[in-house]
Structures are given as structure tokens and as C-alpha cells.
Design a protein around this motif. Structure first.
Motif, short mmCIF file in Angstrom:
data_model
loop_
_atom_site.label_atom_id
_atom_site.label_comp_id
_atom_site.label_asym_id
_atom_site.label_seq_id
_atom_site.Cartn_x
_atom_site.Cartn_y
_atom_site.Cartn_z
N LEU A 27 -25.61 -34.03 -2.84
CA LEU A 27 -24.30 -33.85 -2.78
C LEU A 27 -24.01 -32.62 -1.79
N ALA A 28 -22.87 -32.94 -1.01
CA ALA A 28 -22.44 -31.81 -0.21
C ALA A 28 -21.02 -31.79 -0.40
N PHE A 29 -20.09 -30.92 0.49
CA PHE A 29 -18.88 -30.61 0.43
C PHE A 29 -18.02 -30.55 1.88
N THR A 30 -17.22 -31.34 2.28
CA THR A 30 -16.88 -31.45 3.54
C THR A 30 -15.56 -30.59 3.82
N GLY A 31 -15.21 -30.10 2.74
CA GLY A 31 -13.76 -29.12 2.96
C GLY A 31 -12.60 -29.69 2.21
N THR A 32 -12.63 -31.03 2.01
CA THR A 32 -11.84 -31.93 1.18
C THR A 32 -12.32 -32.73 0.32
N HIS A 33 -13.65 -33.28 0.36
CA HIS A 33 -14.13 -34.05 -0.70
C HIS A 33 -15.69 -33.71 -0.86
N PHE A 34 -16.05 -34.39 -2.13
CA PHE A 34 -17.60 -34.26 -2.12
C PHE A 34 -18.34 -35.51 -1.44
N LEU A 35 -19.27 -35.18 -0.74
CA LEU A 35 -19.89 -36.37 0.04
C LEU A 35 -21.30 -36.67 -0.67
N LEU A 36 -21.42 -37.76 -0.92
CA LEU A 36 -22.75 -38.46 -1.69
C LEU A 36 -23.59 -38.97 -0.35
N MET A 37 -24.68 -38.19 -0.34
CA MET A 37 -25.63 -38.11 0.93
C MET A 37 -27.04 -39.04 0.41
N ASN A 38 -27.17 -40.09 1.22
CA ASN A 38 -28.32 -40.79 1.06
C ASN A 38 -29.54 -40.00 0.99
N LYS A 39 -30.10 -40.20 -0.35
CA LYS A 39 -31.50 -39.68 -0.61
C LYS A 39 -32.64 -40.46 0.29
N GLN A 40 -33.72 -39.75 0.51
CA GLN A 40 -34.94 -40.45 1.44
C GLN A 40 -36.09 -39.98 0.69
N THR A 41 -37.11 -41.11 0.60
CA THR A 41 -38.43 -40.95 0.15
C THR A 41 -39.26 -40.30 1.25
N ALA A 42 -40.08 -39.80 0.87
CA ALA A 42 -41.10 -39.14 1.81
C ALA A 42 -42.65 -38.67 0.97
N CYS A 43 -43.69 -38.67 1.73
CA CYS A 43 -44.87 -38.15 1.43
C CYS A 43 -44.84 -36.68 1.12
N LEU A 44 -45.19 -36.23 -0.15
CA LEU A 44 -45.30 -34.90 -0.27
C LEU A 44 -46.91 -34.42 -0.14
N ALA A 45 -47.68 -35.21 0.51
CA ALA A 45 -49.03 -34.75 0.59
C ALA A 45 -49.45 -35.25 1.90
N THR A 46 -48.57 -34.98 2.96
CA THR A 46 -49.02 -35.78 4.31
C THR A 46 -50.17 -35.32 4.94
N ASP A 47 -50.92 -34.04 4.37
CA ASP A 47 -52.11 -33.78 4.94
C ASP A 47 -53.22 -34.63 4.28
N ALA A 48 -52.83 -35.16 3.00
CA ALA A 48 -53.90 -35.98 2.40
C ALA A 48 -53.61 -37.52 2.75
N CYS A 49 -52.65 -37.97 3.35
CA CYS A 49 -52.24 -39.28 3.28
C CYS A 49 -52.77 -40.15 4.54
#
Length: 154
Positions: A106-128
Motif C-alpha cells: 500500500l502507498a498513498f499518491t496524495g489523493t488515493h491509496f495505491l495497491l502496489m503489486n507484490k513480487q516474490t523473491a529468493c530470500l537466500a540468494t547466496d544459497a540459491c
């Protein structure tokens, strides 16, 4: 966006409006059907055990086209959730149904709340075993030096 931020923003609004990143406006007759705490206890691909807690809002709309959620009503829903569930300040995730239930930051543009797409990611890039992206430069271009001329660092 944190819960404290949305509460502060709501005090200065006349109406509440949500919009998706692609420009689609969430119908103005939406409801917030849930406010809660989601806890995720998991292990990443590198073997690290993790715990995450987020505050969850669920947006929903039906055929009650005249319904409008006033900022003061949303603030009272948040206050009730803080009192009854012990919700403390934290990051908000919003669920909204389209083809399937989507989860958004969630973000705010000054007039409305913006639903921002979530992304997946590897949390252990050093082990991947995924190679680190190398910086791409065009042949013939010199990389920008990060030190001043005659400073002795180059």
C-alpha cells in the motif's frame, strides 16, 4: 505503508479511494471486511527460519452501489482492531479479489491509496545458486570513475 501512516492520512481525507497500479479504480462502494494480523513462520531455501507479521486489510465490494466507507469509519475499524486484537504499528498488506485474491503493498499518491503489486523473491540468494547479475556496459563506453582525478584512488 505502516498502520500509523494510514491513520495519519485518513485524518485529512474527505473520502477513501483505492486504485490498482494499472490505473483501475477499486469500486467506490468497497467494504473493508477484515483487519487482522497475519503471521508467517517459514524456512527459506537456504535453511533460515523466518517469522513475519503483517497487518492485513481485505477489500471487497458487492452490489450495494450506494455504500461509501468514510475515513472516520475506517479509523474506527482500525481502532477496534488495535484494541481487540492488540495490533501494533506495522506494514499493511491489502487483499483484493479480481480473478483470484491478490495481495498488495500500500502507498498513498496524495489523493488515493495505491495497491502496489507484490513480487516474490529468493530470500537466500547466496544459497540459491542464482548468478549475480553483472553490470552491463556498452562496448566503447568507459565506466564512470568513483574517485576524483589525482586523488590516488584510481
Amino acid at each position: 505503508m505502516k498502520l500509523s501512516q494510514i491513520k495519519e492520512i485518513l485524518t485529512g481525507l474527505d473520502h477513501v479511494e483505492f486504485q490498482l497500479e494499472n490505473g483501475t479504480i477499486v469500486p467506490k462502494h468497497f467494504h473493508i471486511t477484515e483487519v487482522g494480523i497475519l503471521t508467517k513462520h517459514f524456512i527459506d531455501c537456504g535453511g533460515t527460519i523466518r517469522n513475519e507479521k503483517i497487518i492485513n486489510f481485505q477489500l471487497w465490494h458487492a452490489n450495494d452501489l450506494d455504500h461509501r466507507l468514510a475515513p472516520s469509519k475506517l479509523l474506527s475499524i482500525i481502532k477496534l482492531s488495535e484494541e481487540k486484537l492488540g495490533i501494533l504499528d506495522g506494514e499493511i498488506e491489502v487483499e483484493f479479489q479480481q480473478e483470484t485474491i491478490g495481495k498488495y503493498d500500500l502507498a498513498f499518491t496524495g489523493t488515493h491509496f495505491l495497491l502496489m503489486n507484490k513480487q516474490t523473491a529468493c530470500l537466500a540468494t547466496d544459497a540459491c545458486g542464482i548468478p549475480v547479475e553483472k553490470q552491463k556496459i556498452k562496448i566503447g563506453e568507459k565506466p564512470i570513475a568513483s574517485c576524483a582525478p589525482n586523488s590516488g584512488c584510481c
